[in-house]
Scaffold this active site. Structure first.
Site, mmCIF file in Angstrom:
data_model
loop_
_atom_site.group_PDB
_atom_site.id
_atom_site.type_symbol
_atom_site.label_atom_id
_atom_site.label_comp_id
_atom_site.label_asym_id
_atom_site.label_seq_id
_atom_site.Cartn_x
_atom_site.Cartn_y
_atom_site.Cartn_z
ATOM 1 N N LYS A 189 18.919 -15.724 6.908
ATOM 2 C CA LYS A 189 19.261 -14.344 6.549
ATOM 3 C C LYS A 189 19.864 -14.297 5.129
ATOM 4 O O LYS A 189 20.052 -15.335 4.500
ATOM 5 C CB LYS A 189 20.201 -13.752 7.600
ATOM 6 C CG LYS A 189 19.556 -13.724 9.011
ATOM 7 C CD LYS A 189 18.431 -12.712 9.138
ATOM 8 C CE LYS A 189 17.455 -12.947 10.280
ATOM 9 N NZ LYS A 189 17.957 -12.921 11.638
HETATM 10 C C1 LIG Z 1 17.583 -12.803 13.147
HETATM 11 C C2 LIG Z 1 17.402 -11.568 13.945
HETATM 12 C C3 LIG Z 1 18.149 -11.302 15.092
HETATM 13 C C4 LIG Z 1 19.024 -12.307 15.741
HETATM 14 O O1 LIG Z 1 20.005 -12.795 14.938
HETATM 15 P P1 LIG Z 1 20.845 -14.059 15.437
HETATM 16 O O2 LIG Z 1 22.046 -14.043 14.545
HETATM 17 O O3 LIG Z 1 19.976 -15.258 15.241
HETATM 18 O O4 LIG Z 1 21.184 -13.843 16.868
HETATM 19 C C5 LIG Z 1 18.023 -10.071 15.700
HETATM 20 N N1 LIG Z 1 17.165 -9.149 15.232
HETATM 21 C C6 LIG Z 1 16.400 -9.374 14.154
HETATM 22 C C7 LIG Z 1 15.495 -8.295 13.679
HETATM 23 C C8 LIG Z 1 16.478 -10.599 13.492
HETATM 24 O O5 LIG Z 1 15.685 -10.831 12.430
#
Ligand SMILES: *Cc1c(COP(=O)(O)O)cnc(C)c1O
Length: 388
Positions: A189
């Site tokens: 992210k």
């Molecule tokens: C990465 C992601 C998540 C989950 O995030 P985590 O921190 O890995 O639990 C949820 N929704 C979307 C759209 C994502 O890209």
């Protein structure tokens, strides 16, 4: 032919000496689980969002945060929650954790975000909430969604996993009028703590509930009320809560990643602009831009093959891979995934825009550690892959 150059991965985090030093400091401090650094990260995050009255709660993933948010707004068996089919399963699975049902709807083909008209058409007497995703880092149509929510008495929980920093109408995602907004700090992210997330709300009661449920349903209220007379070993369990707290080791990364976010954003925008310019004359659909004056977080650079591309998506990705370029697809829509497809008897014809986009899309590498030479290499490989 296999590329002689090293493989260029689809995503890489940028972690520097400050993050490393802060983690080492945490390890030396003896306080490794949730403590002063998690608190500081929450305070810094609130300061970044920059509006008074926001409660920021650090959690160990966005998935955990979405679960907490939906639990706090009272989602349970018999309820329906509407979300986009064009997302990662985490967005939807948390609804099932609570025994409620997921209603998947199609996207706007221009933005690839949830289509508000489809949301409104899917509302039933059982509908309780809407979970929009700011796909790739571009804000969903929040004015329309907030108006629908208000009209029908629904809550909005924003899946803002891609949306740091994203703005709409000049306002940062996280400061809008939704019930709760949830950010992710997963490894790929825009900032990362390895695993982690942040839950943001203006609502005091929701913040209180999520805080209690984040750590085993432990209430400090009784403790707070009686601190003068009750020793510090005392606590009360008021619900069967979860174990969703963020460690100080992870928060140590977050503190410094957040400081670098504005700089990261500048680099992401540069790369997105370089791609946009390089692909303008090709049979490709480049991703939509944010409205003038607004910010696209550019978490993902999602390209679609145009009608004249003359190559199928899978073959295109194979050609890029052979050229040493890592790609991904965001996402295989939920309506195609066995669990969701079978549970709700979903058909691809019911999601024509998501289906159409999925069949033609791929995500190119876009991350702050990419050099201009890396970007040029991706551009060259894309051009070559189109010619075949
Ligand atoms: C990465 C992601 C998540 C989950 O995030 P985590 O921190 O890995 O639990 C949820 N929704 C979307 C759209 C994502 O890209």
């Amino acid at each position: 032919m296999i590329s002689p150059l090293p493989f260029l991965p689809f995503a890489l985090p940028e972690l520097g000496e400050e993050e490393i030093a802060e983690v080492v400091d945490t390890l030396r401090s003896g306080w490794v689980t949730t403590g002063p650094k998690a608190r500081r990260f929450e305070d810094d995050f609130a300061a970044f969002l920059g509006e008074p009255g926001l409660h920021c709660l650090a959690v160990n993933s966005a998935t955990a945060g979405l679960h907490l948010a939906l639990e706090a707004i009272g989602i349970g068996p018999g309820d329906e929650v509407i979300t986009t089919t064009h997302t990662f399963t985490a967005t939807a699975e948390v609804v099932r954790y609570l025994g409620a049902d997921v209603v998947l709807v199609d996207i706007d083909p221009a933005t690839l975000c949830i289509n508000p008209a489809c949301v409104e058409a899917a509302i039933t007497p059982r509908t309780k909430a809407i979970v929009p995703v700011h796909y790739a880092g571009l804000a969903a149509d929040m004015p329309a969604l907030l108006a629908i929510a208000q009209k029908h008495g629904l809550k909005i929980v924003e899946d803002a996993a891609h949306a740091l920093p994203t703005t709409i109408g000049g306002a940062l995602v996280g400061t809008l009028a939704s019930a709760v907004t949830v950010f992710s700090f997963y490894a790929n992210k825009t900032i990362t703590t390895g695993e982690g997330g942040m839950v943001v709300t203006r609502d005091e009661a929701l913040a209180k509930r999520m805080k209690v449920m984040r750590l085993h349903g432990m209430s400090r209220d009784a403790f707070d009320r009686f601190t003068a007379t009750v020793p510090s070993w005392y606590y009360e369990i008021v619900a069967p809560g979860f174990k969703y707290n963020l460690t100080d080791i992870a928060a140590a990364l977050g503190i410094h990643q957040l400081k670098r976010l504005r700089g990261f954003q500048v680099r992401r925008e540069q790369i997105a602009a370089q791609y946009a310019a390089a692909f303008a004359d090709l049979p490709l659909v480049t991703p939509p831009q944010a409205a003038p004056g607004d910010t696209h977080a550019w978490h993902l650079y999602v390209l679609r093959l145009g009608d004249g591309a003359g190559v199928e998506r899978d073959a295109f990705i194979e050609r890029l891979f052979a050229a040493g370029i890592g790609c991904s697809v965001h996402y295989i829509p939920l309506h195609l995934q066995p669990y969701w497809r079978d549970r709700y008897a979903l058909k691809r014809e019911d999601f024509p825009h998501s289906q159409h986009a999925f069949e033609r899309m791929l995500t190119l590498p876009l991350y702050t550690r990419m050099t201009d030479a890396d970007v040029a290499r991706v551009v060259g490989a894309v051009r070559a892959a189109l010619i075949g």
